[in-house]
Design a protein around this motif. Structure first.
Motif, PDB file in Angstrom:
ATOM      1  N   ASP A  11      -8.087  12.065  -1.248  1.00  0.00           N
ATOM      2  CA  ASP A  11      -8.247  10.806  -1.975  1.00  0.00           C
ATOM      3  C   ASP A  11      -8.991  11.007  -3.302  1.00  0.00           C
ATOM      4  O   ASP A  11      -9.123  10.068  -4.087  1.00  0.00           O
ATOM      5  CB  ASP A  11      -9.020   9.789  -1.130  1.00  0.00           C
ATOM      6  CG  ASP A  11      -8.263   9.360   0.110  1.00  0.00           C
ATOM      7  OD1 ASP A  11      -8.898   9.263   1.185  1.00  0.00           O
ATOM      8  OD2 ASP A  11      -7.040   9.122   0.015  1.00  0.00           O
ATOM      9  N   VAL A  41      -2.442   5.622   2.345  1.00  0.00           N
ATOM     10  CA  VAL A  41      -3.704   4.888   2.479  1.00  0.00           C
ATOM     11  C   VAL A  41      -3.614   3.715   3.443  1.00  0.00           C
ATOM     12  O   VAL A  41      -4.623   3.040   3.700  1.00  0.00           O
ATOM     13  CB  VAL A  41      -4.218   4.385   1.116  1.00  0.00           C
ATOM     14  CG1 VAL A  41      -4.285   5.528   0.117  1.00  0.00           C
ATOM     15  CG2 VAL A  41      -3.366   3.244   0.575  1.00  0.00           C
ATOM     16  N   MET A  84     -12.264   1.187   0.499  1.00  0.00           N
ATOM     17  CA  MET A  84     -11.700   2.462   0.933  1.00  0.00           C
ATOM     18  C   MET A  84     -12.542   3.011   2.076  1.00  0.00           C
ATOM     19  O   MET A  84     -13.731   3.298   1.896  1.00  0.00           O
ATOM     20  CB  MET A  84     -11.680   3.454  -0.234  1.00  0.00           C
ATOM     21  CG  MET A  84     -10.966   2.925  -1.472  1.00  0.00           C
ATOM     22  SD  MET A  84     -10.782   4.167  -2.767  1.00  0.00           S
ATOM     23  CE  MET A  84     -12.490   4.436  -3.200  1.00  0.00           C
ATOM     24  N   TYR A 137       0.821  -1.193   0.000  1.00  0.00           N
ATOM     25  CA  TYR A 137       0.000   0.000   0.000  1.00  0.00           C
ATOM     26  C   TYR A 137       0.865   1.256   0.000  1.00  0.00           C
ATOM     27  O   TYR A 137       1.963   1.268   0.575  1.00  0.00           O
ATOM     28  CB  TYR A 137      -0.895   0.037   1.244  1.00  0.00           C
ATOM     29  CG  TYR A 137      -1.881  -1.094   1.336  1.00  0.00           C
ATOM     30  CD1 TYR A 137      -1.582  -2.264   2.027  1.00  0.00           C
ATOM     31  CD2 TYR A 137      -3.133  -0.994   0.727  1.00  0.00           C
ATOM     32  CE1 TYR A 137      -2.493  -3.301   2.107  1.00  0.00           C
ATOM     33  CE2 TYR A 137      -4.044  -2.020   0.801  1.00  0.00           C
ATOM     34  CZ  TYR A 137      -3.723  -3.178   1.504  1.00  0.00           C
ATOM     35  OH  TYR A 137      -4.636  -4.199   1.566  1.00  0.00           O
ATOM     36  N   PHE A 148      -7.313   1.637   3.444  1.00  0.00           N
ATOM     37  CA  PHE A 148      -7.704   0.922   2.229  1.00  0.00           C
ATOM     38  C   PHE A 148      -7.284  -0.545   2.333  1.00  0.00           C
ATOM     39  O   PHE A 148      -6.245  -0.858   2.919  1.00  0.00           O
ATOM     40  CB  PHE A 148      -7.031   1.526   0.999  1.00  0.00           C
ATOM     41  CG  PHE A 148      -7.508   2.893   0.600  1.00  0.00           C
ATOM     42  CD1 PHE A 148      -8.334   3.644   1.422  1.00  0.00           C
ATOM     43  CD2 PHE A 148      -7.120   3.439  -0.612  1.00  0.00           C
ATOM     44  CE1 PHE A 148      -8.764   4.905   1.049  1.00  0.00           C
ATOM     45  CE2 PHE A 148      -7.535   4.696  -1.007  1.00  0.00           C
ATOM     46  CZ  PHE A 148      -8.363   5.436  -0.160  1.00  0.00           C
TER      47      PHE A 148
END
Length: 117
Positions: free
Chosen positions: A89, A63, A82, A59, A67
């Protein structure tokens, strides 16, 4: 011809959630590393999350903890959950499939995510 089709984008308030999905056709999904990228206006496309053929995930720092990427090879599908969305974002989110060969690099058409109150 390989096709990747994203869905699930939209307008959401800060702190909200969205789930993006990408379905592939004419592709042996399980042998591809899959990723979600995003591109905001005036910025370069960046990797958001990736999941390798063996399931290893990575990732972007921005995030992590918010996420989650997952894949379902039987359905030729990769998802991006998300949560705790922020205005930063906001971007067009793209699905990507990368195979072992350099030519095996496919993109979806993108789906817009807008985080705004």
């Amino acid at each position: 011809q390989v096709q990747l089709v994203e869905s699930g984008g939209g307008l959401v308030q800060p702190g909200g959630s969205l789930r993006l999905s990408c379905v592939g056709s004419r592709i042996t999904f399980r042998i591809y590393n899959m990723g979600w990228y995003r591109q905001a206006p005036g910025k370069q496309r960046e990797l958001v999350a990736g999941i390798a053929t063996g399931g290893l995930r990575n990732y972007a720092d921005s995030v992590k903890g918010r996420f989650t990427i997952s894949r379902d090879n039987a359905k030729n599908m990769v998802n991006l959950q998300m949560n705790s969305l922020k205005p930063e974002d906001t971007a067009v989110y793209y699905c990507n499939a990368k195979g072992a060969m350099a030519s095996a690099d496919y993109w979806g058409q993108g789906t817009q995510v807008t985080v705004s109150s």
